[in-house]
Design an enzyme around this catalytic site. Structure first.
Site, mmCIF file in Angstrom:
data_model
loop_
_atom_site.group_PDB
_atom_site.id
_atom_site.type_symbol
_atom_site.label_atom_id
_atom_site.label_comp_id
_atom_site.label_asym_id
_atom_site.label_seq_id
_atom_site.Cartn_x
_atom_site.Cartn_y
_atom_site.Cartn_z
ATOM 1 N N CYS A 8 0.863 -1.182 0.000
ATOM 2 C CA CYS A 8 0.000 0.000 0.000
ATOM 3 C C CYS A 8 0.899 1.231 0.000
ATOM 4 C CB CYS A 8 -0.997 -0.024 1.156
ATOM 5 S SG CYS A 8 -0.297 0.215 2.803
ATOM 6 N N ARG A 14 -3.719 -0.496 5.178
ATOM 7 C CA ARG A 14 -4.239 -1.583 4.352
ATOM 8 C C ARG A 14 -3.316 -2.792 4.259
ATOM 9 N NH1 ARG A 14 -5.730 2.130 -0.692
ATOM 10 N NH2 ARG A 14 -3.892 3.155 0.166
ATOM 11 N N ASP A 118 -9.120 3.306 1.099
ATOM 12 C CA ASP A 118 -8.037 3.777 1.961
ATOM 13 C C ASP A 118 -8.637 4.404 3.214
ATOM 14 O OD1 ASP A 118 -5.766 4.749 3.160
ATOM 15 O OD2 ASP A 118 -5.165 6.021 1.482
#
Length: 150
Positions: A8, A14, A118
């Site tokens: 990420c 994440r 996100d």
């Protein structure tokens, strides 16, 4: 041996959640790591990421790391959280194009939205939403990897 690398941006939301979820499945023959394309070294996972994982019975000690060539070479599969992450890696490591895809691209047939939400800067509910999305994707990924390892 299957070696999965989740990528990420900062390696605090994440990708550490994805790493923890897949590791919790304890699939024989599958190793898992996570990094970030713009990560600094040594940050823990965000508070809400850690809390949401813990709320689901997943404990994960995490220290952020930037993406290095050694990670790309180590991985048999590189799963990014967004098309942007995929593009950034392909620019730096074009030789690895056959093992890089977004997580959604690898496990879903839907080619419209390949980005995972996100949660950075969001509420705990935002992190929970991202966790659920990742868990659903990783359940499908685990099935694919389990079949591949047999």
């Amino acid at each position: 041996m299957t070696r999965v690398l989740f990528v990420c941006t900062g390696n605090t939301c994440r990708s550490p959640m994805a790493e923890a979820i897949l590791k919790s499945k304890e699939i024989p023959g599958v190793e898992v790591k996570s990094v970030g394309v713009f990560a600094s070294e040594g940050q823990s996972a965000s508070t809400y990421a850690t809390e949401v994982l813990s709320d689901h019975g997943i404990q994960h000690n995490h220290s952020s790391r930037p993406l290095l060539k050694e990670d790309v070479d180590w991985a048999t599969h590189i799963f990014t959280m967004t098309e942007g992450h995929k593009g950034a890696i392909l620019q730096l490591y074009p030789h690895a194009k056959d093992k890089i895809s977004t997580l959604k691209e690898f496990v879903l047939d839907d080619n419209n939205n390949r980005d995972v939400i996100d949660p950075f800067g969001g509420t705990k509910d935002t992190y929970l939403e991202t966790f659920q999305e990742l868990k659903d994707l990783i359940d499908k990924l685990a099935d694919k990897l389990s079949k591949h390892e047999k």
